[in-house]
Design an enzyme around this catalytic site. Structure first.
Site, PDB file in Angstrom:
ATOM      1  N   GLU A   1     -18.621  -6.418  23.644  1.00 54.86           N
ATOM      2  CA  GLU A   1     -17.695  -7.553  23.752  1.00 54.86           C
ATOM      3  C   GLU A   1     -16.485  -7.393  22.839  1.00 54.86           C
ATOM      4  O   GLU A   1     -15.360  -7.729  23.209  1.00 54.86           O
ATOM      5  CB  GLU A   1     -18.411  -8.871  23.408  1.00 54.86           C
TER       6      GLU A   1
ATOM      7  N   SER B   1     -23.623 -12.111  36.536  1.00 55.85           N
ATOM      8  CA  SER B   1     -23.799 -13.458  35.976  1.00 55.85           C
ATOM      9  C   SER B   1     -22.486 -14.196  35.807  1.00 55.85           C
ATOM     10  O   SER B   1     -22.449 -15.425  35.829  1.00 55.85           O
ATOM     11  CB  SER B   1     -24.472 -13.385  34.603  1.00 55.85           C
TER      12      SER B   1
ATOM     13  N   HIS C   1     -28.707 -18.543  23.053  1.00 48.57           N
ATOM     14  CA  HIS C   1     -27.715 -18.347  24.107  1.00 48.57           C
ATOM     15  C   HIS C   1     -26.897 -19.606  24.393  1.00 48.57           C
ATOM     16  O   HIS C   1     -25.999 -19.570  25.224  1.00 48.57           O
ATOM     17  CB  HIS C   1     -28.404 -17.904  25.406  1.00 48.57           C
TER      18      HIS C   1
ATOM     19  N   HIS D   1      -4.131   3.099  -3.406  1.00 47.76           N
ATOM     20  CA  HIS D   1      -4.318   2.442  -2.108  1.00 47.76           C
ATOM     21  C   HIS D   1      -3.532   1.134  -1.969  1.00 47.76           C
ATOM     22  O   HIS D   1      -2.657   1.040  -1.119  1.00 47.76           O
ATOM     23  CB  HIS D   1      -5.809   2.182  -1.843  1.00 47.76           C
TER      24      HIS D   1
ATOM     25  N   HIS E   1       0.845  -1.196   0.000  1.00 46.79           N
ATOM     26  CA  HIS E   1       0.000   0.000   0.000  1.00 46.79           C
ATOM     27  C   HIS E   1       0.882   1.248   0.000  1.00 46.79           C
ATOM     28  O   HIS E   1       1.303   1.705   1.061  1.00 46.79           O
ATOM     29  CB  HIS E   1      -0.896  -0.009   1.232  1.00 46.79           C
TER      30      HIS E   1
ATOM     31  N   ASP F   1      -9.964   5.884   7.489  1.00 48.52           N
ATOM     32  CA  ASP F   1     -11.408   5.813   7.247  1.00 48.52           C
ATOM     33  C   ASP F   1     -11.953   4.432   7.616  1.00 48.52           C
ATOM     34  O   ASP F   1     -13.013   4.308   8.216  1.00 48.52           O
ATOM     35  CB  ASP F   1     -11.700   6.079   5.765  1.00 48.52           C
TER      36      ASP F   1
ATOM     37  N   PRO G   1      -6.370  -6.125  10.850  1.00 48.39           N
ATOM     38  CA  PRO G   1      -7.824  -6.004  10.834  1.00 48.39           C
ATOM     39  C   PRO G   1      -8.192  -4.590  11.306  1.00 48.39           C
ATOM     40  O   PRO G   1      -7.903  -4.214  12.437  1.00 48.39           O
ATOM     41  CB  PRO G   1      -8.297  -7.057  11.832  1.00 48.39           C
TER      42      PRO G   1
HETATM   43  C1  LIG Z   1     -11.552  -5.668   9.336  1.00 53.47           C
HETATM   44  C2  LIG Z   1     -10.948  -5.433   7.996  1.00 53.47           C
HETATM   45  N1  LIG Z   1     -11.733  -5.503   6.917  1.00 53.47           N
HETATM   46  C3  LIG Z   1     -11.214  -5.340   5.680  1.00 53.47           C
HETATM   47  C4  LIG Z   1      -9.885  -5.118   5.525  1.00 53.47           C
HETATM   48  C5  LIG Z   1      -9.296  -5.014   4.123  1.00 53.47           C
HETATM   49  N2  LIG Z   1      -8.865  -3.639   3.869  1.00 53.47           N
HETATM   50  C6  LIG Z   1      -7.597  -3.260   3.992  1.00 53.47           C
HETATM   51  S1  LIG Z   1      -7.374  -1.640   3.681  1.00 53.47           S
HETATM   52  C7  LIG Z   1      -9.007  -1.431   3.347  1.00 53.47           C
HETATM   53  C8  LIG Z   1      -9.535  -0.076   2.928  1.00 53.47           C
HETATM   54  C9  LIG Z   1      -9.203   0.878   3.948  1.00 53.47           C
HETATM   55  O1  LIG Z   1      -9.449   2.188   3.549  1.00 53.47           O
HETATM   56  P1  LIG Z   1      -8.880   3.294   4.479  1.00 53.47           P
HETATM   57  O2  LIG Z   1      -9.029   2.861   5.858  1.00 53.47           O
HETATM   58  O3  LIG Z   1      -9.471   4.576   4.095  1.00 53.47           O
HETATM   59  O4  LIG Z   1      -7.345   3.264   4.172  1.00 53.47           O
HETATM   60  P2  LIG Z   1      -6.623   4.086   3.034  1.00 53.47           P
HETATM   61  O5  LIG Z   1      -7.391   3.918   1.773  1.00 53.47           O
HETATM   62  O6  LIG Z   1      -6.600   5.469   3.481  1.00 53.47           O
HETATM   63  O7  LIG Z   1      -5.299   3.431   2.973  1.00 53.47           O
HETATM   64  C10 LIG Z   1      -9.702  -2.611   3.492  1.00 53.47           C
HETATM   65  C11 LIG Z   1     -11.146  -2.755   3.260  1.00 53.47           C
HETATM   66  C12 LIG Z   1      -9.096  -5.053   6.677  1.00 53.47           C
HETATM   67  N3  LIG Z   1      -7.791  -4.860   6.638  1.00 53.47           N
HETATM   68  N4  LIG Z   1      -9.662  -5.185   7.890  1.00 53.47           N
END
Ligand SMILES: Cc1ncc(C[n+]2csc(CCOP(=O)(O)OP(=O)(O)O)c2C)c(N)n1
Length: 667
Positions: A415, A388, A477, A266, A31, A160, A120
């Site tokens: 959670e 609980s 549950h 990206h 990236h 974002d 993630p």
């Molecule tokens: C939970 C999760 N879902 C999907 C992705 C796959 N993913 C990596 S970057 C991205 C887009 C992210 O966009 P943004 O956060 O705006 O980053 P930028 O384009 O500014 O690098 C996605 C969907 C991930 N890394 N984590």
């Protein structure tokens, strides 16, 4: 752009941009655009705002940095290299290659200076909240009016995507509520994600949203304006009550003539020709790669070296603190080393044999309260289920907006964030965090469980209401596939104790464990307390599986089970004996612990020649085949549960002495 007319700061920032473009181009993967947009922000953080010492990445009072949008890791790798951490230009050139330190996303433990594993989206954001909590707790324990021993901040860059993920909303809401003024988060508002403009799916007003969470929010209109960014960070440092968000309008792929502000910058290399254009644009030689001008390297190294003095000053403070507060220092150093105080295991609760017994969640609560005073770094709570899950420490206060020294945490019904926050707490040396919910809702925290396992850190997850035995709350549950789901995650240790005394042992093992998270699986319903004089001692739990009750002579079959099913096996054993069937009963609270034992021990518990084996567990039978052999059988659950009083559901699903006997006889 003529390099001659640029300031050293501009050349330095552009060097970072080009490094990102070069590394991604060479790896043919990664990236590039996000670090190119973020470089000025990184520049401000690593040259001005943050206290760190590349010579000692573990300095206790260093500021923590989290790159929540981990895909932008070339930014972090570049700054770690440039400021003098233990990473070389060859490491940068090895970006994303097999066994390299510069993996595809910043990975915990691979490289000094990486505080947490992200990837993630949203996780790092929430981890930072846990780190912020841990800092405040440490400060409450060890700071004195004349010694601000721990006053470090938690910096994060988030994107974002981080803002869209629900976990950041959960965590931000809690951080605002708890008034974690030590958080300084920079939001990379580049308005681009993978599919295109954020407006495809994201139109909310992030600033107002965070204000409503109780955050201190600032906006910087131009992400290249390093003075404005620095001023905003300075303001954020001065705001010690509310967590800070600084929204910075940046441009993905900044400096790339054809890709800036587009999704094309990206997640793929810019392309050889485009990289040349970027270099030309910034006044660099288009035919040279991985170039760091000497004055840029010297400039950043000097900034990094300034950290040596900062740490020296802190070390002086620590020395004086140690002289004045010897007991506190000794305690802190002990916990920091991962050890527990001597004698902490003396006087653990012992439960007398009792046919009615108590629920293992209750036993867990008694154990927690019995050890709490001796283990001040053991802190935690639940996702609105303390009554609980029995997780309240009765002699201690709650961690609230006004009391950051409390030990009982009210994570709210969050959670997912709870899991991620526990991870952030767990990477803070000394802190032993735990968090509780019903086993079924472990599904809501799978991502942090997995990340804790990858990072080999040890939060303790307490999961109660562990089977259909919970009864009337019904199908939704009642966990079925959760146990095998947790067991399938590498490095997670799952322990499902059979009674109150095994629960005490489960806690002991959990507290002495390292190398991954522990999941304690506990019942809602009462379980008989097994007589440790008549049967084996509960301390056998530490081996994962142990012979709880043997038969006279060579066993004809082995009955094995976990948790609430073990007492059925003991009753079945008695009745089988009356029919001259010799059965051995093995209590099997933890596969992971048993799998670690040597061959001789395994052979002792499960002799190879005894192949008639019956496993009983109120959950999915998947996986038990490994232990029961191809001549064995499993009483498990292959459908969802049902609502009815617990004992009735258990019986209906085959968890009765009669059914155990019938299936044993069938073998
Ligand atoms: C939970 C999760 N879902 C999907 C992705 C796959 N993913 C990596 S970057 C991205 C887009 C992210 O966009 P943004 O956060 O705006 O980053 P930028 O384009 O500014 O690098 C996605 C969907 C991930 N890394 N984590």
């Amino acid at each position: 752009m003529n390099k001659i007319t640029q300031t050293i700061e501009q050349i330095a920032i552009n060097t970072v941009r080009i490094l990102a473009a070069d590394a991604v181009q060479k790896a043919n993967s990664g990236h590039p655009g996000t670090p190119m947009g973020l470089a000025p922000m990184g520049h401000v953080l690593w040259t001005e705002s943050m206290n760190y010492n590349p010579q000692n990445p573990q300095w206790d009072n260093r500021d923590r940095f989290i790159l929540s949008c981990g895909h932008a890791c070339m930014l972090q790798y570049s700054y770690l290299y440039l400021t003098g951490y233990n990473i070389t230009m060859d490491d940068i050139k090895n970006f994303r290659q097999l066994h390299s330190k510069t993996a595809g996303h910043p990975e915990y433990g691979l490289l000094d200076g990486i505080e947490i594993t992200t990837g993630p989206l949203g996780q790092g954001f929430a981890n930072g909240v846990g780190m912020g909590i841990a800092q405040q707790y440490l400060a409450s324990q060890y700071n004195k009016p004349d010694f601000k021993l721990f006053d470090y901040k938690i910096y994060a860059i988030c994107s974002d995507g981080d803002m869209m993920e629900g976990v950041s909303a959960e965590a931000a809401s809690l951080a605002g509520h708890l008034q974690l003024g030590n958080l300084i988060y920079l939001y990379d508002d580049n308005q681009i994600t993978i599919e295109g403009a954020t407006s495809l799916a994201f139109n909310e007003d992030v600033v107002e949203r965070f204000r409503s969470y109780g955050w201190h929010v600032q906006s910087v209109a131009d992400g290249n304006d390093i003075e404005a960014i620095a001023t905003a960070v300075e303001n954020a440092k001065n705001e010690t009550h509310r967590p800070s968000l600084i929204k910075v309008r940046t441009h993905i792929g900044f400096g790339s003539p054809n890709k800036e502000d587009t999704a094309a910058a990206h997640g793929s290399p810019l392309g050889k020709d485009e990289v040349k254009l970027v270099k030309e644009n910034f006044g660099f030689d288009p035919d040279k790669s991985f170039v760091v001008p000497d004055d840029v390297l010297n400039y950043y190294r000097e900034k990094g070296n300034a950290g040596i003095q900062k740490e020296d000053e802190w070390n002086d403070l620590y020395k004086k603190y140690k002289e004045k507060y010897a007991d506190e220092t000794a305690e802190y150093e002990l916990f920091k080393s991962g050890k527990l105080p001597e004698g902490w295991k003396e006087n653990l609760p012992v439960f007398k044999p009792d046919a009615k017994g108590i629920a293992t969640r209750k036993a867990s609560g008694k154990m927690l309260n019995a050890i709490a005073a001796k283990l001040p770094m053991l802190i935690g709570g639940s996702a609105d289920l303390s009554p609980s899950t029995d997780t309240t420490l009765y002699d201690f206060e709650s961690f609230t907006d006004e009391n950051h020294g409390g030990r009982n945490f009210h994570f709210g019904i969050r959670e997912h964030a709870m899991g991620a926050i526990l991870n952030g707490m767990a990477v803070t040396k000394g802190i032993i965090p735990y968090g509780a919910t019903f086993l079924i809702f472990s599904d809501y925290m799978r991502p942090p469980i997995r990340l804790a396992a990858i990072m080999k850190i040890r939060p303790i997850f307490i999961y109660t209401h562990d089977s259909i035995g919970l009864g009337e709350d019904g199908t939704t549950h009642q966990p079925v596939e959760q146990l095998i789901g947790l067991r399938s995650v590498p490095n997670v240790m799952v322990i499902r104790p059979a009674d109150a005394n095994e629960t005490v042992q489960a806690w002991r093992v959990a507290l002495e464990h390292s190398g991954g998270p522990v999941a304690l699986i506990l019942t809602r319903q009462e379980l008989p307390i097994i007589d440790q004089d008549r049967y084996a001692k509960a301390s056998g739990l530490e081996k994962g599986a142990y012979i709880l009750s043997d038969c006279d002579g060579e066993p004809q079959l082995i009955l094995m089970g976990t948790g609430s099913e073990v007492h059925l096996l003991l009753e079945a054993q008695e009745k089988l004996k009356a029919d001259s069937i010799h059965a051995r009963v093995v209590s099997f609270p933890s596969w992971e612990l048993f799998d670690k034992q040597d061959g001789a021990y395994k052979q002792k518990v499960f002799p190879k020649n005894i192949r008639k084996r019956l496993a009983v567990e109120a959950g999915s039978p998947i996986g038990w085949c490994k232990y029961v052999t191809d001549e064995g059988d499993v009483i498990g659950i292959t459908k969802f549960g049902e609502s009815a009083p617990g004992p009735e559901v258990m019986k209906e699903y085959g968890f009765s002495v009669e059914n155990v006997i019938a299936r044993a006889k069938a073998l």
